[in-house]
Design an enzyme around this catalytic site. Structure first.
Site, PDB file in Angstrom:
ATOM      1  N   GLU A  35     110.663 -33.478 -38.679  1.00  0.00           N
ATOM      2  CA  GLU A  35     109.409 -34.057 -38.643  1.00  0.00           C
ATOM      3  C   GLU A  35     108.598 -34.619 -37.021  1.00  0.00           C
ATOM      4  OE1 GLU A  35     111.263 -34.579 -40.884  1.00  0.00           O
ATOM      5  OE2 GLU A  35     110.087 -33.373 -42.680  1.00  0.00           O
TER       6      GLU A  35
ATOM      7  N   HIS B  71     107.849 -35.894 -53.835  1.00  0.00           N
ATOM      8  CA  HIS B  71     108.046 -34.477 -53.243  1.00  0.00           C
ATOM      9  C   HIS B  71     106.724 -33.645 -53.848  1.00  0.00           C
ATOM     10  CE1 HIS B  71     112.048 -33.977 -51.669  1.00  0.00           C
ATOM     11  NE2 HIS B  71     111.529 -33.624 -51.100  1.00  0.00           N
TER      12      HIS B  71
END
Lengths: 320, 326
Positions: free
Chosen positions: B61, B130
């Protein structure tokens, strides 16, 4: 005598003088916050710059005065920035740790360790996609080799075969701690390169011609589509980590050994013409003296600037 | 093109429109190319634009968003995908320290025209790592524009504005809305950043909502209308720029304000909206400002627990009734 080497010497002398001025101005209370002086690292910045095209991208760290000046920022606008003047290279909004000269493709000094390596990969990606033949160079310290962004950037740059050059200024200390005591390999940058399939070399970072040649090889490789290179330039800080660090943790013998290999001394010997070097020193000192005088005389940062340039339209409006 | 499309299709449509219009727009992210995205929000892009415009990345990321930043500073308009908004924490340095600050701290020397797209929010049982609604994380950082569409047409229109923006935009796509349907966006559709819209007019009370809470508020308003309570639903569409004027105008008509947000009450964006209305619209109000937000706990997995934590139509309906009767 090489005219080019004499010119590189003078460039290094200007940086050395500017760093000393920054230190003296700090002690005189005219620079606030902190500084991370790069005295001792000049050959890395000047040597690399000599090997690069003017439009090649450079990303540096909070110890970045030398890179800003090597790429074209003037000592005056850098010192003015340190002194919170309106004429500062970032108009007083950056300070010592964020010197930037975008018009010279020096795209910033970043103070979160390692953060700019992915940015350099991105600039290299952009150059590749636009087909410009530019390369992007990230300069970073030995301490940055233990943070995730270093590893993510090397891997991405390798798999995308980007025209990037990663130059580690290994000055043997991660802030106050010997890098060897916190790193699993002896050469913190170069020894990691094989993990990403990248070529690497460890070089004498205090010899400006050695640096120039190594960066030229890496840039040529990058421009030719050969992908990134890791260069680990061994060098040494003449001051401590930051303004408040007297660096007493460094053994006396080690300091003396490195001072004897000061990059300016190395270049002076290589030039071989003492009179010519002395003249270059005098010119550099005059340049820095004028810069200090101009920065001292400049107006303070303009408070109106505080609420500008958040957005591309120049403003800071966040609501209707 | 179909008259009605899904929110998920609208993401790919919005990206494709911008990529056709501007060759400097490039996409990068995990599984977005040949795999067409784990949420199928990049379907067709790799096929149409190829590997020079749509780049699969490693699970990195920091490299994804950091590279997007470097590319944006040097002539491209990258659109980076962070698969789940929870993963923004893995590259938060770039969104908190680098991207929003570099223009300012260089005295305006550089611009960063990039978009970071991410699937945000809960309701699908993905558990605490999530499912978070994290738009309030971004709201804490000056220098980021924040869009969070609630309809397919707004996805296309706001994506067009985000890609064309010379400022960095964090673009929240809501996971719970991907399967939802709505009218397709007309050609060249563009919704300027920072323009809220009245999604349903009403007279008795203003409900301010964003992304997933817009359909929740609309369902509550529909149910309440049968009982003679007429709620006006304002879809903010963006948090930055924040269109507080549209909120104040609505409160001027209704004199009551309920804010419905999916992020936790603590530090949620509704606090900023409430603060502005209290400060600048105090005399418009006939009742306290109320907020329905997520409970201040990590988002749990099991349906009954997730429903207990998140805003629901029942919670909004109850809050509206309470405010209307105040």
């Amino acid at each position: 005598m090489s005219a080019e080497l004499l010119d590189l010497y003078e460039r290094m002398a200007v940086i050395r003088g500017t760093e000393k001025a920054a230190h003296d101005l700090f002690m005189a209370g005219l620079v606030k916050g902190t500084t991370h002086l790069a005295a001792g690292h000049e050959a890395v910045a000047v040597g690399a710059s000599a090997a690069l095209r003017p439009d090649d991208y450079v990303f540096a760290t909070y110890r970045g005065h030398h890179h800003a000046i090597a790429r074209g920022a003037t000592p005056e606008e850098c010192l003015a920035e340190l002194m919170s003047r309106d004429t500062g290279v970032c108009r007083g909004k950056g300070g010592s740790m964020h010197l930037t000269k975008a018009s010279a493709s020096m795209l910033g000094s970043y103070a979160i360790v390692g953060a700019h390596l992915p940015m350099a990969a991105g600039a290299a990606w952009s150059a590749k996609l636009r087909g410009t033949g530019q390369v992007a160079v990230a300069f970073f310290g030995d301490g940055a080799t233990n943070i995730g962004a270093f590893h993510e950037a090397l891997n991405l740059a390798a798999v995308w075969r980007l025209p990037a050059v990663f130059v580690c200024e290994n000055n043997l200390y991660m802030e106050y701690t010997p890098i060897g005591t916190v790193t699993a390999v002896p050469n913190p940058a170069a020894d990691r390169a094989p993990a990403y399939g990248l070529p690497a070399e460890v070089i004498d970072g205090n010899d400006v011609l050695v640096v120039r040649d190594a960066v030229a090889r890496a840039a040529q490789r990058a421009r030719g589509g050969g992908g990134p290179t890791v260069i680990e330039a061994r060098t040494y800080r003449h001051y401590g980590h930051s303004r408040t660090d007297p660096a007493r943790y460094r053994p006396e013998g080690e300091v003396a050994e490195w001072l004897a290999r000061d990059p300016l001394l190395v270049a002076r010997k290589a030039v071989g013409d003492g009179a010519a070097v002395d003249a270059a020193d005098r010119r550099a000192q005059a340049t820095v003296r004028r810069a200090v005088e101009a920065a001292r005389a400049a107006p303070p940062a303009d408070p109106a600037q505080a609420l500008t340039d958040v957005w591309a339209d120049g403003g800071a409006a966040w609501r209707t | 093109m179909a008259d009605v499309i899904t929110y998920r299709e609208a993401v790919a449509e919005g990206l494709a429109r911008e990529m056709r219009r501007d060759p400097s727009v490039v996409c990068l992210g995990e599984d977005i190319g040949a795999a067409e995205g784990v949420f199928k929000t990049t379907v067709g892009l790799f096929k149409e634009f190829g590997p020079e415009r749509v780049w699969d990345t490693p699970i990195s990321e920091q490299a994804i968003v950091g590279a997007a930043m470097g590319a944006a500073m040097t002539g491209l308009r990258p659109v980076a995908e962070i698969m789940f908004s929870d993963f923004l924490a893995c590259c938060w340095d770039y969104l908190a320290n680098e991207i929003p600050k570099v223009r300012y701290m260089t005295g305006g020397q550089v611009t960063v025209p990039l978009v970071v797209r991410t699937a945000n929010g809960g309701g699908l049982g993905f558990g605490a790592q999530h499912s978070q609604a994290v738009e309030n994380w971004a709201l804490a950082v000056p220098g980021l524009k924040i869009a969070a569409p609630s309809t397919p047409a707004d996805v296309v229109g706001l994506l067009a504005a985000a890609v064309r923006s010379d400022d960095p935009v964090l673009f929240f796509e809501h996971k719970g809305l991907f399967a939802s349907r709505g009218p397709a966006a007309p050609p060249d559709h563009l919704v300027p950043l920072g323009e809220a819209t009245v999604a349903r007019p009403g007279t008795d009370l203003t409900v301010v909502a964003l992304a997933s809470t817009v359909p929740v508020a609309l369902a509550a308003a529909e149910a309440l209308a049968r009982d003679g309570i007429f709620a006006e639903v304002v879809d903010l569409r963006c948090l930055i720029p924040l269109d507080i004027r549209t909120v104040l105008e609505s409160v001027g008509r209704t004199s009551r304000l309920l804010i419905v947000e999916e992020n936790p009450y603590q530090g949620g964006w509704g606090g900023t909206v409430a603060s502005l209305v209290a400060d600048e619209g105090f005399e418009l109000l006939d009742a306290p400002i109320r907020r329905v937000a997520a409970a201040c706990v990590p988002l749990p997995f099991a349906d009954p627990l997730e429903q207990r934590v998140m805003p629901t139509v029942d919670k909004v309906t109850a809050a509206v009734r309470g405010l209307a009767a105040y």
